[in-house]
Design a protein around this motif. Structure first.
Motif, short mmCIF file in Angstrom:
data_model
loop_
_atom_site.label_atom_id
_atom_site.label_comp_id
_atom_site.label_asym_id
_atom_site.label_seq_id
_atom_site.Cartn_x
_atom_site.Cartn_y
_atom_site.Cartn_z
N THR C 88 -12.77 -13.56 -1.31
CA THR C 88 -13.62 -13.19 -2.44
C THR C 88 -13.84 -14.39 -3.36
OG1 THR C 88 -12.75 -10.96 -2.31
CG2 THR C 88 -13.81 -11.58 -4.38
N ALA C 89 -12.79 -15.20 -3.53
CA ALA C 89 -12.93 -16.39 -4.38
C ALA C 89 -13.99 -17.31 -3.81
CB ALA C 89 -11.59 -17.10 -4.48
N ILE C 90 -13.99 -17.44 -2.47
CA ILE C 90 -15.00 -18.29 -1.84
C ILE C 90 -16.40 -17.76 -2.15
CG2 ILE C 90 -15.94 -19.07 0.37
CD1 ILE C 90 -13.07 -19.06 1.45
N LYS C 91 -16.55 -16.47 -2.04
CA LYS C 91 -17.87 -15.88 -2.30
C LYS C 91 -18.30 -16.10 -3.74
CE LYS C 91 -17.73 -12.37 1.30
NZ LYS C 91 -17.46 -10.97 1.61
N LEU C 92 -17.34 -15.91 -4.65
CA LEU C 92 -17.68 -16.08 -6.06
C LEU C 92 -18.05 -17.54 -6.36
CD1 LEU C 92 -14.95 -13.78 -7.63
CD2 LEU C 92 -17.42 -13.39 -7.63
N SER C 166 -14.40 -22.98 -17.13
CA SER C 166 -13.03 -23.25 -16.69
C SER C 166 -12.55 -22.14 -15.76
CB SER C 166 -12.10 -23.34 -17.90
OG SER C 166 -12.22 -22.17 -18.68
N TRP C 167 -13.49 -21.44 -15.20
CA TRP C 167 -13.19 -20.28 -14.37
C TRP C 167 -12.69 -20.71 -12.99
CZ3 TRP C 167 -17.07 -18.06 -10.68
CH2 TRP C 167 -16.71 -16.80 -10.22
N VAL C 168 -13.28 -21.79 -12.48
CA VAL C 168 -12.87 -22.25 -11.16
C VAL C 168 -11.59 -23.05 -11.28
CG1 VAL C 168 -13.53 -23.65 -9.18
CG2 VAL C 168 -15.27 -22.34 -10.40
N VAL C 169 -10.57 -22.66 -10.54
CA VAL C 169 -9.29 -23.36 -10.60
C VAL C 169 -8.85 -23.69 -9.17
CG1 VAL C 169 -8.52 -22.27 -12.74
CG2 VAL C 169 -8.08 -21.14 -10.56
N PRO C 170 -7.94 -24.66 -9.04
CA PRO C 170 -7.40 -24.91 -7.70
C PRO C 170 -6.82 -23.61 -7.16
CG PRO C 170 -6.71 -26.64 -9.22
CD PRO C 170 -7.41 -25.61 -10.04
N VAL C 173 -10.47 -18.72 -8.21
CA VAL C 173 -11.03 -18.58 -9.55
C VAL C 173 -10.00 -17.77 -10.36
CG1 VAL C 173 -13.43 -18.67 -8.81
CG2 VAL C 173 -12.28 -16.46 -8.93
N ASN C 174 -10.09 -17.88 -11.70
CA ASN C 174 -9.00 -17.26 -12.46
C ASN C 174 -9.28 -15.86 -12.98
OD1 ASN C 174 -10.52 -17.67 -14.74
ND2 ASN C 174 -9.23 -19.29 -15.59
#
Lengths: 547, 239, 473, 164
Positions: C88-92, C166-170, C173-174
């Protein structure tokens, strides 16, 4: 004061020893002269005297400071009944000549006139023994009446009477603040209700250009031990610490010797002077932080912690070393004590001015002809010190200002040189008495540069605990640097003044609170020098003016 | 039974308040809902009086006194805010921001930082004094935590909590003036510290993003300080 | 005697640059250089920082496409942690990237290039601007404003802030996507379909007016490089690198992005802070390649969404082999916007898009990490090395504009040779040289970062140097 | 509070001394005008996207700093759309351009008021000058008052002003 038998025996022995010698040649081995080779001179003198044979016995006495440090090595030839002959800048050749001609015509070369104002106008109390005794020989101290005040106090005076005598003398703290010593003693005496208390000697002298305490410690260390013990008796303490900076190895050596000798002579330790009074002294050597001269930082350092100040109150008089009531005085303050008890508080109170009693030792440095240590009665004018005793500016220049009080002090311009030297007058001029450093500034020097020098000192000596001092001094230094390096803007000067106020009003300890003083006092009297370096408010840069 | 002398009455910002003998101005002010800004102070730790933000004016005293260390006296009249104090506090904050490299936008504590909050509260929109841009290191050697000296304001909360609460005394300070820096053990990498118990208290009490949990990204480091009052209570108020 | 013509401050591209044209004795253009005079040094300043700070730090490189740097950096950090992040993170992240591409392409096409395209290269400069445009093409300008706004709104709905989210994090996403936000985004995507189709029609109707430009705007054979999905579809976020030649032959395919260094090498020109990478196997200068919309559409087998594929089929037919003229960057951009709109919708409708598991946690597990994604202007690569504690020891960024640097220079030379005649500098000529640059839509502020390398020799090439006849505006 | 739907756009960079006037005024107005039909925007610069807001309202008040004029002196003007500009799309869109854009694109333009102050210093990192600080407070209360009048409405006020 009757001289007790014990002391009389010691004095007689020393006098008998001295009587064997027709000549006594004093060589200053205090740090100033030592740095210009006085130890070699002493050896040369000894060797040359030996060569003279046994007919005219001569003693080479390694003594403390004679005062005129800028012209060392200093040598004084004392001969029974004659005025001593003093020599400055003694070279090995001159030393040989002096030794060879002890009986005949003494050499004229490098002779100092003992009547020159530098010597003649002095009033020596603290330095009464400096230059006359061997600081590593307790017998010399005994011969000059040493430890008799301690004995008198222990035998004759109650603690309350001891405090009262100090109050009578009107002595004020010589470390800079000028706090009444008697008041401090009585506060500590009343604090703590009979529990453990401490007496501390602050020998962390760190002001640039100041070396009065070093001279006292190197020249007459027993004086401090005696003064501290009298204080111990007065306040009810049995333990003393001397906090001395590590940069004073010779003073440390002399103090160490003195403590050992005093213990052996029962002038320190158990049953001092044969009384029930116990008092011992330990040395604590500082690692070179200026802030440790601040009393709460000094306490932290003695306790083995990082030497940083803490907010006062509580004051050390109530809550000091390990939380116990602690008396902290400066070297020169303790050095006055034996004389006060020998001559009486009244005697002391008659020296100096109404509010500033006694004498003060000053270190003359900077662009002055006669640099060194002097002791003068309070109330003497700056002019007398600088122009008469100091001989004015070196190489015939003109004096612009004198900086007193070190990094916490200020610059007094030449037009105010008629002002007397006492705590209140100096404060009125925006400076402070401080510990006694006096730096003479000539016309060639830029006052902004002087301010930057002191600010750099404060910046690098800030302990870093409170923000205004840690970061504020760095900013002030940068602003001064901007002015001097041609980077100033129209905001530089207003910001400088505002930050001075921030640092002065909000810093935690005296170091920070007084750090802006050199800037503020030079701004007060030499504002045009600052303005010449900053662009005019209309935005046009003015030409850089050489001052 | 309290003797009558042990209760003091005084005025803070014109309001009559009462205090126990040993209470500080700050304690009494907070009891009465009067806000005084602080940064080095943290309830539950010993007081330090080093940030100078809580300086207050006391009638009749020429000096400003820190509210966190000054005890209440009978009849004292305290002023906690006035234009001069406000300006001093603002300048002090400015000095902190300029001293090291406080870059909020990439900081883990962005939005959760006491320094940042105070900056906003005092309307510190810019810094007039010169940024110092010191070259400050970062210690990532600890398994779980990071110390970034760029964001340290030397409040010594970490030192105090480690010494007074955890009892490890891993943290201390070395160097002086602007070179002062917190160190773990004898200036060894934090990860090699033998005294550190990895309890994380220092991280939680740190007011800025100088100490933070590894792996937290920008604005994700919210500090948890609830434990301190509990620990103090459990110790019977003793530190 | 030779002559130098300098065009300063190329207008309507993001950032600042300078072009120098060297004339020979006959007044013919001998050489052309495109200088980038800004300097940012991000690679140096991130040394010593913890790696998980990198995405937010790197997003600061540029206020125009922070999202691209954010994603490339986050991908490099995922790589350092050696984790597979939640699907899901990838999609977002993909949606975020496409929203960014959409609004960036809208700015490039509608605001920067449309005056040239719709009002003509030789138009009166006084009216050859957006006002002139609005007079005759009000709908187009309104559409541009609208499309850009939609792109920005999607970014804001996903990332919390329009700029520097700052939503994208290692590790992902947060924060997961809320149903409410998903529905809002879907609604606004519905709005943009008609806009895109209208715009495509307008573009195609004027394309025939620019035969000369199409011929000369960096119209030369070169390699093309970009990401493709494993199946050869258009891909902006994941996938592997494919390189195709001028005849659309794939010469390297599915290069693992981690190995990109084995395929590319960088040369540094003394007249610019911009790095100039080339395809290693072909050497310099034969290895010149282009990236960005044109390149992406040249290397793929298909877009992968129905409407975009229809347009793509038409695009492909423009030239035999690869579409070589950089003029067609404009067309490619519009097709990509269409693709983004379709693809975002598809992803938002997938059933796991609201899944709360959007972040993986790990310590650093790998000492070297590379993150590659497609920025609006082309392939963006972030490459980091860390120590065992996760501290950045070295970083290298290869930026889209950098990839295109050599091609841009060649394009400027080609255009200048064609349009500059004699010593007279005509407005139309200057416009065309600038327009070539604008076709690439270079983003200069982020691509200038070569710390410690050859300094820019400003004296030699500045307006005050020798043999100079400069033109400024 | 009675008012028609309107828009307030404060323009400026708070990091640049007095230039932050408009931005900070808008920030403070945003707090004061919560729960009213007035939309408040604080921005560093005017952007084409703001047109989309402009076209939907009856009136707009721009708040900006002006390089001309005495520092801290507030001026209220009713600007006119300016249709000519050689570099319309750049970082220097101003109110007159915005009005022209809005008219050209959407055939409507709200009644427009420009509230500006002269400034003393807009260099990066400089503090607000005292005059502009006072002007800021004044401007905020002025705008609130203007919106609060209700009758005559803001539009009427602007109309009135345009006639002078």
């Amino acid at each position: 004061m009757n001289v007790p038998e014990f002391f009389q025996k010691r004095i007689d022995a020393e006098n008998a020893e001295e009587a064997q010698f027709e000549h006594q040649v004093h060589v200053c081995i205090a740090a100033g002269c030592a740095s210009s080779g006085s130890n070699d001179i002493a050896e040369i003198l000894e060797k040359t005297c030996e060569e003279r044979g046994e007919d005219h016995p001569c003693r080479i006495k390694r003594v403390g400071c004679m005062g005129l440090c800028s012209r060392g090595p200093l040598v004084a030839h004392h001969q029974n009944g004659k005025e001593p002959a003093m020599y400055h800048s003694v070279t090995p050749d001159l030393a040989k000549e002096i030794a060879r001609k002890l009986d005949g015509n003494p050499p004229k070369k490098n002779r100092l006139d003992p009547q020159m104002p530098f010597f003649a106008r002095q009033k020596r109390v603290v330095l009464e023994n400096a230059g006359l005794i061997d600081p590593e020989n307790i017998n010399h101290y005994f011969a000059r009446g040493g430890y008799q005040s301690l004995n008198y106090v222990l035998e004759e005076l109650s603690p309350e009477e001891t405090v009262r005598e100090v109050v009578t003398s009107g002595l004020r703290g010589r470390g800079g603040g000028g706090y009444p010593t008697g008041l401090k003693w009585s506060t500590v005496a009343k604090a703590g209700q009979g529990g453990q208390k401490y007496v501390v000697c602050n020998a962390d002298e760190g002001d640039p250009g100041a070396f009065m305490d070093r001279v006292v410690l190197e020249s007459d260390p027993h004086r401090i031990l005696e003064g501290m013990q009298i204080a111990g008796h007065a306040v009810g303490a049995n333990k003393g610490y001397i906090y001395i900076r590590g940069e004073y190895p010779l003073a440390i050596k002399h103090l160490t010797t003195a403590i050992r000798q005093a213990r052996r002579a029962t002038m320190l330790g158990h049953s001092v002077c044969g009384t029930t009074f116990d008092f011992d002294i330990e040395l604590r050597i500082g690692a070179g932080a200026f802030v440790c001269g601040e009393e709460t930082a000094l306490i932290a350092s003695i306790e083995g912690n990082r030497g940083t100040p803490r907010p006062r109150p509580p004051y050390p008089a109530e809550y000091g070393l390990w939380g116990k009531p602690t008396l902290i005085n400066n070297v020169e303050t303790y050095a006055n004590i034996p004389a006060i008890f020998r001559e009486g508080g009244e005697w002391f109170a008659n020296i100096g001015t109404e509010t500033s009693k006694g004498t003060k030792v000053f270190a003359l440095a900077g662009e002055i002809e006669n640099g060194g240590i002097i002791e003068v009665p309070m109330g003497i004018s700056i002019k007398e010190i600088v122009n008469d005793m100091g001989g004015g500016v070196r190489n015939g220049g003109t004096c612009k200002a004198v900086q007193t009080g070190g990094p916490s002090g200020g610059c007094i311009p030449a037009q105010h040189f008629d002002s007397p030297v006492d705590y209140e007058s100096l404060k009125k001029l925006g400076s402070i008495m401080g510990s006694g450093g006096m730096i003479i500034i000539d016309q060639k020097s830029s006052m902004v540069e002087v301010a930057r020098f002191f600010m750099e000192f404060c910046m690098s000596e800030s302990c870093g605990k409170c923000i205004p001092c840690r970061a504020g001094t760095a900013q002030l230094h940068q602003l001064l640097d901007d002015l001097l390096e041609g980077r100033a803007t129209t905001r530089t000067l207003p910001l400088l003044e505002e930050l001075c106020e921030v640092v002065r009003r909000t810093s935690l300890c005296g170091l920070g609170q007084s750090a802006p003083n050199p800037v503020l006092s030079t701004l007060r009297f030499f504002r045009e020098e600052y303005e010449a370096l900053a662009p005019a408010p209309d935005g046009k840069a003015t030409d850089k003016v050489t001052v | 039974m309290l003797a009558s002398g042990q209760i003091k009455t005084l005025k803070i910002d014109g309001r009559d308040v009462s205090a126990h003998e040993n209470q500080t101005i700050l304690e009494v002010a907070r009891e009465n809902g009067i806000k005084i800004p602080t940064l080095c102070f943290l309830e539950g730790l010993s007081v330090r009086g080093s940030c100078r933000l809580c300086l207050v004016a006391i009638k009749g005293s020429p000096r400003l006194e820190p509210a966190c260390t000054t005890r209440c006296r009978e009849g004292m009249e305290v002023e906690t805010d006035n234009p001069e104090l406000h300006q001093f506090r603002k300048r002090i904050l400015e000095l902190i921001f300029a001293e090291r490299n406080h870059v909020c936008s990439v900081c883990v504590s962005n939005g959760h930082c006491e320094l940042q909050a105070l900056g906003a509260e005092f309307g510190l929109t810019h810094v007039e004094v010169a940024y110092q841009f010191p070259n400050m290191p970062l210690d990532l050697s600890h398994d779980r935590f990071v110390v970034d000296h760029n964001r340290c304001i030397l409040c010594a909360r970490c030192i105090r909590v480690c010494d007074e609460i955890e009892g490890a005394h891993t943290w201390d300070m070395m160097g002086r003036g602007k070179d002062a820096r917190i160190i773990s053990d004898m200036n060894e990498p934090w990860g090699e510290s033998e005294s550190c118990t990895s309890c994380g208290k220092c991280v939680q009490v740190c007011p800025t993003g100088a100490l933070f949990e590894k792996g937290k990204s920008v604005a994700e480091m919210a500090k948890q300080r609830q434990f301190l009052p509990y620990l103090t209570i459990m110790r019977g108020g003793k530190r | 005697m030779s002559k130098t013509i300098t065009i300063n401050n190329v207008t309507r591209i993001e950032g600042h640059a300078k072009i120098t044209l060297h004339l020979d004795d006959q007044g013919m253009v001998q050489d052309a250089q495109f200088h980038v005079t800004q300097f940012r040094g991000f690679e140096k300043l991130c040394e010593g920082r913890p790696f998980y700070e990198m995405p937010s730090l790197m997003a600061r490189i540029c206020g125009i496409c922070p999202v691209s740097h954010l994603l490339a950096s986050a991908k490099a950090c995922d790589d350092l942690m050696a984790v597979a992040i939640p699907k899901t993170a990838i999609k977002l992240r993909k949606i975020l990237n496409m929203a960014q591409i959409m609004q960036s392409h809208a700015l490039s096409f509608f605001h920067l290039s449309a005056p040239d395209l719709l009002l003509g290269m030789d138009g009166d400069p006084a009216s050859r601007n957006i006002f002139g445009l609005m007079k005759d093409h009000a709908q187009l300008v309104q559409d541009g404003i609208q499309l850009r706004k939609i792109g920005q709104e999607i970014i804001a709905l996903l990332g919390g802030k329009r700029i520097h989210p700052s939503w994208v994090v290692p590790g992902g996403v947060n924060k997961p996507l809320s149903e409410e936000h998903r529905d809002q985004i879907l609604a606004s995507l519905g709005e943009c379909r008609p806009i895109i189709h209208r715009t495509l029609e307008i573009y195609k109707s004027i394309q025939a007016n620019f035969k000369e430009e199409i011929q000369t705007f960096a119209n030369f054979p070169s390699l093309f490089l970009g990401l493709v999905s494993p199946g050869g579809n258009l891909e902006f976020y994941d996938g592997n690198i494919r390189v195709a030649d001028a005849a659309r032959n794939t010469i390297a395919d599915q290069i693992d992005t981690l190995d990109f260094n084995d395929y590319l090498e960088e040369s540094v020109e003394k007249f610019s802070y911009l790095k100039s990478p080339y395809y290693k196997a072909f050497g310099y200068p034969d290895g010149i390649y282009r990236v960005g919309p044109l390149a992406r559409l040249n290397i793929i087998d298909r877009c992968g969404t129905p409407q975009a594929d229809e347009e793509w089929a038409e695009f492909q037919g423009l030239q035999r082999g690869a579409v070589l003229s950089s003029f067609y960057f404009h067309y490619a951009r519009l097709i990509e916007v269409l693709f983004c709109a379709e693809m975002m919708e598809r992803l938002l409708q997938s059933k796991d898009i609201l899944d709360p598991h959007v972040r993986a946690y790990a310590k650093p597990n790998s000492f070297e990490g590379i993150g590659v994604c497609e920025a609006p202007r082309g392939t963006l690569m972030h490459h980091y090395r860390i120590n065992k504690n996760g501290k950045i020891e070295w970083a290298n960024l290869v930026i889209a504009t950098g990839h295109n640097n050599l091609a841009m220079n060649r394009g400027v030379l080609q255009t200048a040779r064609h349009f500059v005649k004699g010593e007279k500098i005509e407005e139309g000529m200057l416009n065309r040289v600038e327009a070539v640059i604008r076709a690439f839509d270079p983003c200069l502020s982020c691509s200038t970062h070569a710390v410690g390398q050859m300094p820019l020799n400003i004296e030699l090439l500045s307006a005050s140097g020798t043999l100079l006849d400069s033109v400024k505006r | 509070m009675k008012t028609s739907a309107g828009l307030i756009i404060g323009i400026g960079n708070p990091l640049r001394g007095d230039d932050g006037f408009g931005y900070l005024a808008a920030e403070s107005l945003a707090k004061k005008l919560k729960n009213t039909p007035v939309k408040v925007v604080a921005t560093h610069q005017l952007l084409p996207e703001h047109l989309d807001l402009m076209r939907k309202v009856a009136w707009v008040v721009f708040i900006d700093a002006s390089a001309a004029g005495e520092a801290g002196k507030l001026t209220i003007t009713t600007p006119r759309a300016l249709f000519e500009s050689p570099l319309a799309f750049s970082h220097s869109l101003d109110v007159t351009h915005m009005m022209a854009w809005c008219k050209s694109l959407y055939r409507v333009c709200p009644k427009t008021l420009l509230l500006s102050t002269g400034i003393a210093d807009d260099r990066v990192g400089m503090p607000f000058s005292p005059g502009v600080r006072r002007a800021l407070t004044k401007a905020v209360s002025l705008v609130v008052k203007l919106i609060n009048v209700g009758n005559p409405s803001v539009e009427a006020y602007i109309d009135n002003l345009s006639r002078d």
